[in-house]
Scaffold this active site. Sequence first.
Site, PDB file in Angstrom:
ATOM      1  N   GLU A   1       0.833  -1.212   0.000  1.00  0.00           N
ATOM      2  CA  GLU A   1       0.000   0.000   0.000  1.00  0.00           C
ATOM      3  C   GLU A   1       0.862   1.254   0.000  1.00  0.00           C
ATOM      4  O   GLU A   1       1.916   1.296   0.654  1.00  0.00           O
ATOM      5  CB  GLU A   1      -0.911   0.057   1.236  1.00  0.00           C
ATOM      6  CG  GLU A   1      -1.885  -1.071   1.372  1.00  0.00           C
ATOM      7  CD  GLU A   1      -3.049  -1.026   0.398  1.00  0.00           C
ATOM      8  OE1 GLU A   1      -3.242   0.014  -0.270  1.00  0.00           O
ATOM      9  OE2 GLU A   1      -3.764  -2.040   0.314  1.00  0.00           O
ATOM     10  N   THR A   2       0.381   2.254  -0.714  1.00  0.00           N
ATOM     11  CA  THR A   2       0.867   3.623  -0.596  1.00  0.00           C
ATOM     12  C   THR A   2      -0.315   4.476  -0.138  1.00  0.00           C
ATOM     13  O   THR A   2      -1.381   4.449  -0.762  1.00  0.00           O
ATOM     14  CB  THR A   2       1.416   4.147  -1.926  1.00  0.00           C
ATOM     15  OG1 THR A   2       2.573   3.390  -2.291  1.00  0.00           O
ATOM     16  CG2 THR A   2       1.806   5.615  -1.823  1.00  0.00           C
TER      17      THR A   2
END
Length: 262
Positions: free
Chosen positions: A46-47
């Site tokens: 995830e970002t």
Amino acid sequence: MQLEIFQVDAFSAVPFGGNPAAVIPLEQWLPDDLLQRIAEENNLSETAYFVRNGEVFDLRWFTPAVEVDLCGHATLAAAWVLFEQLGERAEVLRFSTRSGELRVSRAADGRLAMDFPAKQPVAVDMPEGLLAALGLGAARAVYRSDDYVVMIGDASLLDALEPDFVALSAFDVRGIAVTAPGRGFDFVTRWFGPRVGVNEDPVTGSAHTSLAPLWAQQLGKQVLRCEQGGARKGQLSCEVSGNGRVIILGQAALFLQGVLFV
């Protein structure tokens, strides 16, 4: 354009544990295709991006392949960055997200406490081919929420799992959690999400919005100690109060701070 970036190991007190997430504070939203390309380039599960909106932070999460509705470890990472790196003084952080308002506060023991909506998985028949895709011979039960939750009785089987990710990607759910009691915790889990571009996520906070209510019911407990992961593991606690919410508690550690050039 230059953007500040932090890489934080969520659900771990020290680097190299838990689940890494990138956190990128923004002054204003960038085009969605650029947000997705940055997440793909980061190549982490995830970002997280956030933009201050008055007293609330608008928060979004991207895997290398798609934007998702809820991510626990990247929310923990974003809150940790705000508290520990950016000097945020609010006692409770309020995030506006696709899953409604999420709140994060400091617990008395120094961990961060995330207030998330609970989901109650529903028992279903075992989907054809799921056990084979996981490399399992049998399971106690299977449930469905955002994910399939496959409950097994022997925690020692988890570390040996070598799923067929191509076969798993054919199932029309966000991911597949395999979970068992024991090994020094109330329950332990591995989570696989090839359909959303993450073959295995070391610690999936959002999955515990389903796992915690399920195990609370199974074990007759409201406070649960949990571990997730294969070769890389992280630890968290969940509190299920019966009010439709789950409190997920964990630590975080900074691994990297830098600047992106895009």
